[in-house]
Design a protein around this motif. Structure first.
Motif, PDB file in Angstrom:
ATOM      1  N   ALA A  98      72.006  28.505  65.162  1.00 47.02           N
ATOM      2  CA  ALA A  98      72.014  27.703  63.938  1.00 47.02           C
ATOM      3  C   ALA A  98      72.396  26.281  64.311  1.00 47.02           C
ATOM      4  CB  ALA A  98      73.034  28.272  62.959  1.00 47.02           C
ATOM      5  N   GLU A  99      72.031  25.369  63.471  1.00 49.22           N
ATOM      6  CA  GLU A  99      72.419  23.988  63.696  1.00 49.22           C
ATOM      7  C   GLU A  99      73.946  23.918  63.746  1.00 49.22           C
ATOM      8  OE1 GLU A  99      70.049  21.465  61.141  1.00 49.22           O
ATOM      9  OE2 GLU A  99      71.596  19.924  61.370  1.00 49.22           O
ATOM     10  N   GLY A 100      74.447  23.253  64.728  1.00 50.98           N
ATOM     11  CA  GLY A 100      75.905  23.136  64.840  1.00 50.98           C
ATOM     12  C   GLY A 100      76.499  24.115  65.839  1.00 50.98           C
ATOM     13  N   ASP A 101      75.729  25.165  66.220  1.00 49.32           N
ATOM     14  CA  ASP A 101      76.250  26.099  67.221  1.00 49.32           C
ATOM     15  C   ASP A 101      76.410  25.380  68.550  1.00 49.32           C
ATOM     16  OD1 ASP A 101      76.235  28.111  65.433  1.00 49.32           O
ATOM     17  OD2 ASP A 101      74.556  29.244  66.309  1.00 49.32           O
ATOM     18  N   SER A 102      77.462  25.722  69.241  1.00 52.32           N
ATOM     19  CA  SER A 102      77.676  25.107  70.550  1.00 52.32           C
ATOM     20  C   SER A 102      76.640  25.641  71.532  1.00 52.32           C
ATOM     21  CB  SER A 102      79.084  25.459  71.034  1.00 52.32           C
ATOM     22  OG  SER A 102      79.261  25.030  72.348  1.00 52.32           O
ATOM     23  N   ILE A 103      76.014  24.748  72.275  1.00 52.97           N
ATOM     24  CA  ILE A 103      75.034  25.242  73.257  1.00 52.97           C
ATOM     25  C   ILE A 103      75.508  25.059  74.701  1.00 52.97           C
ATOM     26  CG2 ILE A 103      72.912  25.267  71.895  1.00 52.97           C
ATOM     27  CD1 ILE A 103      72.333  22.464  72.892  1.00 52.97           C
ATOM     28  N   VAL A 104      76.170  23.956  74.971  1.00 57.62           N
ATOM     29  CA  VAL A 104      76.762  23.803  76.301  1.00 57.62           C
ATOM     30  C   VAL A 104      78.117  23.122  76.155  1.00 57.62           C
ATOM     31  CG1 VAL A 104      74.552  23.520  77.530  1.00 57.62           C
ATOM     32  CG2 VAL A 104      75.806  21.509  76.804  1.00 57.62           C
ATOM     33  N   VAL A 105      78.920  23.252  77.212  1.00 62.37           N
ATOM     34  CA  VAL A 105      80.182  22.526  77.252  1.00 62.37           C
ATOM     35  C   VAL A 105      80.115  21.569  78.435  1.00 62.37           C
ATOM     36  CG1 VAL A 105      82.701  22.681  77.416  1.00 62.37           C
ATOM     37  CG2 VAL A 105      81.412  24.514  76.303  1.00 62.37           C
ATOM     38  N   LEU A 106      80.415  20.320  78.167  1.00 63.98           N
ATOM     39  CA  LEU A 106      80.423  19.304  79.218  1.00 63.98           C
ATOM     40  C   LEU A 106      81.862  18.900  79.500  1.00 63.98           C
ATOM     41  CD1 LEU A 106      77.558  16.951  77.925  1.00 63.98           C
ATOM     42  CD2 LEU A 106      77.375  18.987  79.357  1.00 63.98           C
ATOM     43  N   GLU A 107      82.044  18.400  80.677  1.00 63.95           N
ATOM     44  CA  GLU A 107      83.411  17.980  81.007  1.00 63.95           C
ATOM     45  C   GLU A 107      83.404  16.741  81.877  1.00 63.95           C
ATOM     46  OE1 GLU A 107      87.228  20.449  82.096  1.00 63.95           O
ATOM     47  OE2 GLU A 107      86.009  20.102  83.870  1.00 63.95           O
ATOM     48  N   THR A 108      84.148  15.755  81.442  1.00 60.07           N
ATOM     49  CA  THR A 108      84.438  14.611  82.314  1.00 60.07           C
ATOM     50  C   THR A 108      85.806  14.901  82.893  1.00 60.07           C
ATOM     51  OG1 THR A 108      85.638  13.353  80.660  1.00 60.07           O
ATOM     52  CG2 THR A 108      83.244  13.102  80.667  1.00 60.07           C
ATOM     53  N   ASP A 109      86.333  14.000  83.674  1.00 58.50           N
ATOM     54  CA  ASP A 109      87.678  14.244  84.190  1.00 58.50           C
ATOM     55  C   ASP A 109      88.717  13.969  83.122  1.00 58.50           C
ATOM     56  OD1 ASP A 109      87.042  11.588  84.199  1.00 58.50           O
ATOM     57  OD2 ASP A 109      88.304  11.102  85.916  1.00 58.50           O
ATOM     58  N   LYS A 110      88.274  13.535  81.969  1.00 58.77           N
ATOM     59  CA  LYS A 110      89.225  13.201  80.917  1.00 58.77           C
ATOM     60  C   LYS A 110      89.168  14.172  79.744  1.00 58.77           C
ATOM     61  CE  LYS A 110      90.397   9.363  82.929  1.00 58.77           C
ATOM     62  NZ  LYS A 110      90.994   9.769  84.150  1.00 58.77           N
ATOM     63  N   ALA A 111      88.031  14.765  79.507  1.00 53.05           N
ATOM     64  CA  ALA A 111      87.915  15.611  78.317  1.00 53.05           C
ATOM     65  C   ALA A 111      86.793  16.607  78.487  1.00 53.05           C
ATOM     66  CB  ALA A 111      87.624  14.740  77.094  1.00 53.05           C
ATOM     67  N   SER A 112      86.900  17.700  77.777  1.00 59.73           N
ATOM     68  CA  SER A 112      85.786  18.637  77.728  1.00 59.73           C
ATOM     69  C   SER A 112      85.242  18.602  76.313  1.00 59.73           C
ATOM     70  CB  SER A 112      86.251  20.031  78.125  1.00 59.73           C
ATOM     71  OG  SER A 112      87.337  20.417  77.343  1.00 59.73           O
ATOM     72  N   MET A 113      83.938  18.802  76.166  1.00 60.10           N
ATOM     73  CA  MET A 113      83.325  18.664  74.850  1.00 60.10           C
ATOM     74  C   MET A 113      82.178  19.646  74.702  1.00 60.10           C
ATOM     75  SD  MET A 113      81.796  14.929  75.771  1.00 60.10           S
ATOM     76  CE  MET A 113      82.016  14.420  77.467  1.00 60.10           C
ATOM     77  N   GLU A 114      82.103  20.206  73.558  1.00 59.06           N
ATOM     78  CA  GLU A 114      81.000  21.113  73.278  1.00 59.06           C
ATOM     79  C   GLU A 114      79.855  20.315  72.677  1.00 59.06           C
ATOM     80  OE1 GLU A 114      82.212  24.401  70.924  1.00 59.06           O
ATOM     81  OE2 GLU A 114      83.962  24.796  72.197  1.00 59.06           O
ATOM     82  N   ILE A 115      78.665  20.650  73.093  1.00 63.85           N
ATOM     83  CA  ILE A 115      77.505  19.970  72.519  1.00 63.85           C
ATOM     84  C   ILE A 115      76.847  20.941  71.544  1.00 63.85           C
ATOM     85  CG2 ILE A 115      75.288  18.877  73.007  1.00 63.85           C
ATOM     86  CD1 ILE A 115      77.717  17.364  74.148  1.00 63.85           C
ATOM     87  N   PRO A 116      76.810  20.561  70.284  1.00 60.56           N
ATOM     88  CA  PRO A 116      76.256  21.464  69.279  1.00 60.56           C
ATOM     89  C   PRO A 116      74.743  21.292  69.151  1.00 60.56           C
ATOM     90  CG  PRO A 116      77.228  19.555  68.225  1.00 60.56           C
ATOM     91  CD  PRO A 116      77.340  19.323  69.701  1.00 60.56           C
TER      92      PRO A 116
END
Ligand code: CAO
Length: 629
Positions: free
Chosen positions: A31-49
């Motif tokens: 569904a729209e908004g579902d997390s598909i991948v998680v990215l990470e910099t050395d400062k933060a991790s973020m889910e890409i919906p």
């Protein structure tokens, strides 16, 4: 049915960001908004919906890949009418300030130390770039360290380093030149000087000595968990120091101090839920120019869509020093902290292998791996029972080394020794036994021994003496029952003999020692020792011992502490006999004295029993005629 792509949205200008998790697989209906991948910099991790709903038909990235804005992540077969319009869900942080400095046309920029909270002559502890390096905006250029915190100074633009003006050990202040770089775009000049310009106009009184710190704009997220409180009343903090760490289900973010000063009170606890404007605490500012936190984007700068929240400064914003949170003894970034929480790891127990001991995700993973490995091996060689592990040492730093594989026997011995050492409360007592008569008797039998083809050493005598002592003091012929309620009293006398072999220590067991004569015992010991050295002992020949003798007599030494071979409860150590002067009441006479040491499990055997056992043992060794009584 249209195939549509889902791409990396604007992630604050970060480039080459690690894909650390793929949350969908081909065939999944999302569904729209579902997390598909998680990215990470050395400062933060973020889910890409997902910005589109549909069925995943292809995944274009894998874990470990590096991605940037607009890279395709997955392809979906849209359901019905495609909602193709890229939702701004993961668009650029709304809070990203407009370029503070006018884009310069020049392709070369000088990067200087930004506002570092007024600190002067700050140590450069790491220079992470050199001429010729390509850097992306936000990449660390140098690392500075005050006595309060270490902080990375990131590149304010992408490009190629032309020259570096600082080296490790230098001291720098705001405005010191770090390097010159050729910008790849040409429009990325970012003057670091106005770092303060990024700070909002003080909403609270600029000259006020007390400042109420509140949660800044966190992208509209409400009731966000406080997962860490990094300060306490009385702490001195520098501007930019992390005060608390927040975590939504999508990202973790630090809320930094917007001014330097002293914390007066802290109003939040771990587990609290906060929203923009919630009071974090009160601080007195050291300078007097208190910046109101309400509008301070700083590191908690929240994206319009917190799903792609990042702690990086917005592109072309004045350089902002980014810090990895250091609380107590823990020096780690939010992504590492999040992983630690997910795995239930206390970061205080993990050693950091990153620069200056910073904790990395791999440190957390390795810590967990070690614990699992120890648990699976049953008895850890290091660690376990809450005992801190011996830290790993790179011995090659000190000289030439070679890694030698441990034999299976050596590994088993290490495990057994550790288990015995940890489980058995040992007591050891020593004595020198006069074996002058025993040795006279033994040497008198040499010719006969040769005729029989036997080798008669002191050991069969000691076996006989121990068997007699076990019979006389049955409290030594026991094992602790694993139910913790019983003692197992044995009515047989089997004694193990420690044998040194090329593959390690083996302990064959001589059965029914009390029922055998000296010749039989001598032959049996020699046969078992030969089999042990040839690696031919069967497991059955090493089981069932009631007691062990470890003889180092042929090798030397005047005494040692033998370790109980559980589930047995006692062991006799035998050292090298020597002629010593012994006082006989009138004079010193030369006597052949054998040093022996008896270790026992104090749970099973009390001191008085041990005293009796030892006295009996020494008396029969000293006068072997007593064995026939
Ligand atoms: N004092 C002086 N001499 C001694 C002695 C002692 N306590 N014990 C043995 N000797 C002499 C023997 O009499 C023999 O000399 P002769 O040939 O002149 O008679 C010589 O030392 C060699 O003896 P040995 O070692 O061949 O025979 P043993 O019966 O004493 O021991 C065995 C057999 C298998 C126990 C031994 O070879 C061995 O492997 N010992 C090592 C045990 C070990 O590693 N223990 C540590 C375990 S925990 O870390």
């Amino acid at each position: 049915m249209a195939i549509q792509t889902i791409k990396v949205p604007d992630i604050g200008g970060a480039e080459g960001v690690d894909v650390i998790e793929i949350s969908v697989k081909v065939g999944d209906v999302i569904a729209e908004g579902d997390s598909i991948v998680v990215l990470e910099t050395d400062k933060a991790s973020m889910e890409i919906p997902a910005d589109k709903a549909g069925k995943v038909v292809a995944i274009k990235v894998k874990e470990g890949d590096k991605v940037s804005q607009d890279d395709v992540l997955v392809e979906v077969e849209a359901e019905g009418a495609a909602k193709a319009a890229p939702a701004p869900a993961a668009q650029a942080p709304a809070a990203a300030p407009a370029p503070a400095a006018a884009p310069a046309a020049t392709s070369e920029i000088t990067i200087t130390v930004p506002d570092i909270g007024g600190a002067e002559d700050v140590d450069v502890i790491e220079v992470t770039v050199k001429p010729g390096d390509e850097v992306a905006e936000g990449d660390s250029l140098i690392v500075l360290e005050t006595d309060k915190a270490s902080m990375e100074v990131p590149a304010t633009a992408s490009g190629k380093i032309v020259s570096v003006s600082v080296k490790v050990g230098d001291k720098v202040s705001q405005g010191s030149v770090i390097c010159v770089m050729a910008t790849s775009g040409g429009a990325a000049e970012a003057a670091p000087a106005p770092a303060q310009a990024a700070a909002p106009a003080p909403a609270a009184s600029a000259g006020s000595a007390e400042l109420t710190i509140t949660v800044p704009d966190i992208g509209g997220a409400e009731d966000v968990d406080v997962i860490e409180v990094s300060v306490k009343a009385g702490d001195e903090v520098a501007e930019g120091d992390s005060l608390i760490v927040l975590e939504t289900d999508k990202a973790s973010m630090e809320v930094p101090a917007t001014a330097s000063g002293k914390i007066v009170s802290v109003a939040v606890n771990v587990g609290d839920k906060v929203s923009q404007g919630s009071v974090i605490g009160v601080m007195t500012t050291s300078g007097g120019a208190a910046a109101a936190p309400a509008a301070a984007p700083a590191k908690a700068e929240a994206p319009a869509a917190p799903k792609a929240e990042t702690a990086r400064p917005a592109p072309s914003a004045p350089a902002k020093v980014e810090e990895v949170v250091q609380t107590g003894d823990v020096y780690a970034g939010p992504a590492v902290r999040k992983l630690a929480r997910q795995l239930g790891v206390d970061l205080g127990k993990v050693s950091g292998t990153g620069p200056r001991g910073r904790l990395l995700k791999d440190d957390v993973r390795n810590y967990v791996k070690n614990i699992v490995a120890s648990a699976q091996s049953g008895a850890p060689v290091g660690g376990g029972s809450g005992i801190p592990r011996v830290p790993a040492v790179d011995f090659s730093k000190f000289g030439e080394i070679e890694m030698v594989k441990m034999s299976k026997i050596k590994k088993l011995t290490a495990e057994n020794m550790t288990r015995n050492w940890l489980n058995v409360p040992h007591v050891t007592q020593w004595d020198d036994v006069d074996i002058t008569e025993m040795e006279a008797f033994r040497t008198g039998l040499k010719a006969e021994a040769e005729k029989r083809g036997s080798k008669l050493t002191p050991l069969p005598f000691l076996l006989k003496a121990c068997a007699a002592a076990l019979r006389a003091e049955p409290s030594f012929n026991v094992s602790m029952h694993h139910d913790g309620e019983h003692i197992v009293q044995k009515h047989y006398v089997h004694i193990g003999i420690a044998v040194d072999t090329p593959i390690g220590l083996l302990v064959p067991v001589v059965r029914n020692v009390d029922k055998k004569g000296l010749w039989e015992l001598a032959d049996e010991v020699n046969a078992l020792a030969k089999k042990a050295r040839e690696g031919k002992l069967t497991p059955a020949e090493m089981q069932g011992g009631c007691f062990t003798i470890s003889s180092l007599g042929a090798m030397g030494g005047s005494g040692f502490t033998p370790m109980v071979n559980a589930p047995e409860v006692a062991i006799l150590g035998v050292s090298r006999a020597q002629i010593k002067p012994v006082w006989n009441g009138k004079e010193f006479v030369p006597r052949n004295m054998l040093p022996i040491s008896l270790s026992y499990d104090h749970r099973a055997v009390n001191g008085a029993d041990a005293g009796r056992f030892f006295t009996f043992l020494t008396s029969v060794i000293a006068d072997v005629r007593r064995l026939v009584l």
